[in-house]
Design an enzyme around this catalytic site. Structure first.
Site, mmCIF file in Angstrom:
data_model
loop_
_atom_site.group_PDB
_atom_site.id
_atom_site.type_symbol
_atom_site.label_atom_id
_atom_site.label_comp_id
_atom_site.label_asym_id
_atom_site.label_seq_id
_atom_site.Cartn_x
_atom_site.Cartn_y
_atom_site.Cartn_z
ATOM 1 N N ASP A 57 38.272 51.055 39.653
ATOM 2 C CA ASP A 57 38.252 50.279 38.497
ATOM 3 C C ASP A 57 38.850 48.835 38.743
ATOM 4 O O ASP A 57 39.589 48.486 39.691
ATOM 5 C CB ASP A 57 39.694 50.789 37.692
ATOM 6 C CG ASP A 57 39.118 52.119 36.987
ATOM 7 O OD1 ASP A 57 38.125 52.928 37.558
ATOM 8 O OD2 ASP A 57 39.839 52.680 36.102
ATOM 9 N N ASP A 58 38.514 47.971 37.848
ATOM 10 C CA ASP A 58 39.218 46.622 37.505
ATOM 11 C C ASP A 58 38.527 45.724 38.412
ATOM 12 O O ASP A 58 38.776 44.543 38.282
ATOM 13 C CB ASP A 58 40.573 46.605 37.941
ATOM 14 C CG ASP A 58 41.581 47.425 36.826
ATOM 15 O OD1 ASP A 58 40.734 47.914 35.890
ATOM 16 O OD2 ASP A 58 42.674 47.579 37.027
ATOM 17 N N HIS A 108 34.190 49.312 31.843
ATOM 18 C CA HIS A 108 35.721 49.194 31.821
ATOM 19 C C HIS A 108 36.172 48.251 31.015
ATOM 20 O O HIS A 108 37.227 47.715 30.986
ATOM 21 C CB HIS A 108 36.217 49.176 33.163
ATOM 22 C CG HIS A 108 37.648 49.534 33.382
ATOM 23 N ND1 HIS A 108 38.148 50.646 32.756
ATOM 24 C CD2 HIS A 108 38.572 49.024 33.815
ATOM 25 C CE1 HIS A 108 39.409 50.869 32.902
ATOM 26 N NE2 HIS A 108 39.773 49.515 33.863
ATOM 27 N N HIS A 112 39.614 44.135 29.538
ATOM 28 C CA HIS A 112 40.894 45.206 29.702
ATOM 29 C C HIS A 112 42.181 45.093 28.843
ATOM 30 O O HIS A 112 43.024 45.316 29.219
ATOM 31 C CB HIS A 112 41.369 44.776 31.281
ATOM 32 C CG HIS A 112 41.892 45.946 31.969
ATOM 33 N ND1 HIS A 112 43.240 46.583 31.994
ATOM 34 C CD2 HIS A 112 41.390 46.575 32.774
ATOM 35 C CE1 HIS A 112 43.360 47.572 32.717
ATOM 36 N NE2 HIS A 112 42.186 47.758 33.048
ATOM 37 N N TYR A 149 44.080 51.668 31.224
ATOM 38 C CA TYR A 149 45.249 52.492 31.224
ATOM 39 C C TYR A 149 44.758 53.991 30.929
ATOM 40 O O TYR A 149 45.916 54.829 30.549
ATOM 41 C CB TYR A 149 46.218 51.787 30.545
ATOM 42 C CG TYR A 149 46.382 50.246 30.612
ATOM 43 C CD1 TYR A 149 46.699 50.002 31.760
ATOM 44 C CD2 TYR A 149 45.958 49.298 29.661
ATOM 45 C CE1 TYR A 149 46.801 48.536 32.080
ATOM 46 C CE2 TYR A 149 45.913 48.183 29.970
ATOM 47 C CZ TYR A 149 46.219 47.661 30.712
ATOM 48 O OH TYR A 149 46.239 46.297 31.178
ATOM 49 N N HIS A 203 41.686 51.273 42.637
ATOM 50 C CA HIS A 203 41.430 50.149 42.227
ATOM 51 C C HIS A 203 40.888 49.469 43.346
ATOM 52 O O HIS A 203 41.544 48.933 44.209
ATOM 53 C CB HIS A 203 42.633 49.590 41.536
ATOM 54 C CG HIS A 203 43.066 50.381 40.260
ATOM 55 N ND1 HIS A 203 43.966 51.359 40.436
ATOM 56 C CD2 HIS A 203 42.963 50.190 39.059
ATOM 57 C CE1 HIS A 203 44.077 51.784 39.214
ATOM 58 N NE2 HIS A 203 43.335 51.000 38.444
#
Ligand code: NI
Length: 258
Positions: A57-58, A108, A112, A149, A203
């Site tokens: 992720d991210d 995603h 965020h 999250y 991540h």
């Protein structure tokens, strides 16, 4: 985890409402995902197959994501990247490399945010903007979404499925790598709880996480677990340039739409 559970995936499938033409630098208008599957949300897949999905992720991150791609290529492993739309806009070449090397992209959000604190309008704009930039950048469209999250209400998840046909995908294994416990601990935690159908969260914006991946991959291999992409884990088949959107549609046999 806000009450997200596993769903029966026996009839899962997804396709596009219109044929995907976009494999060039100027893809066609973004297609819509159809409502042909029943997956609303999931944290793991019910399966006996010895498969897990590694998800990152991210990103994309300008240094750590390319390094991770090198490692995955060395190990001949495919993963799923839940990318942030604003970073796709900033680092298009890295996202194109992710797709070219056979990995899957997931949505995603653009910026965020904690979606559970926002209304439907904000959620949909975050999702749509990110789908659009990924489509424009790669000519491919994510078929799953991961809330930042893991924060999304069951009602929001159903809304997203009803209006955009995007399943909400969280995880069953969380190494808490964002706390930066070091590569050895991250690798050990990625292996804990990793069994058939596991969705492993990590991540690709932390150097220590990327450094943990070789050890984690070796551990999965020793346990006889194969790493596949999210779509493969669900049973939708390959996502990406070789077989984009070729997913079975429940009750309609096998149909090719892209
Ligand atoms: Ni995130």
């Amino acid at each position: 985890m806000l009450g997200l559970g596993s769903w029966c995936l026996a009839n899962a499938g997804v396709s596009l409402a219109t044929p995907a033409q976009g494999r060039t630098a100027t893809p066609a208008a973004m297609p819509r995902l159809t409502r042909a599957h029943g997956v609303i949300n999931l944290s793991r897949v019910e399966t006996d197959r010895p498969q897990v999905a590694l998800t990152f992720d991210d990103g994309p991150h300008p240094q750590h994501t390319p390094r991770l791609l090198d490692i995955l290529a060395e190990h001949r492993v495919r993963a799923t990247f839940y990318v942030i739309g604003s970073l796709v806009h900033r680092y298009p070449a890295i996202v194109q490399r992710i797709v070219a090397e056979g990995h899957e992209l997931g949505n995603h959000t653009w910026a965020h945010p904690t979606l559970s604190r926002h209304g439907d309008h904000r959620i949909l704009s975050e999702i749509d903007r990110t789908q659009e930039i990924i489509w424009q950048t790669t000519g491919h469209l994510p078929v799953t979404f991961r809330p930042p999250y893991g924060a999304i209400t069951p009602r929001q998840s159903r809304m997203l499925h009803a209006s955009r046909n995007l399943p909400t995908v969280v995880w069953s294994v969380d190494p808490q790598d964002w706390r930066r416990p070091g590569p050895a601990v991250v690798a050990q935690r990625m292996l804990q709880g990793a069994g058939p159908g596991a969705i492993i969260l990590a991540h690709d914006i932390h150097a220590a996480t990327v450094a943990a991946v070789p050890e984690a991959l070796n551990g999965l291999y020793r346990r006889g677990l194969d790493c596949v992409t999210l779509s493969e884990l669900i049973g939708w088949g390959r996502w990406g340039p070789e077989a984009p959107y070729r997913h079975r549609i429940a009750g309609a046999g096998s149909r090719r739409t892209g």
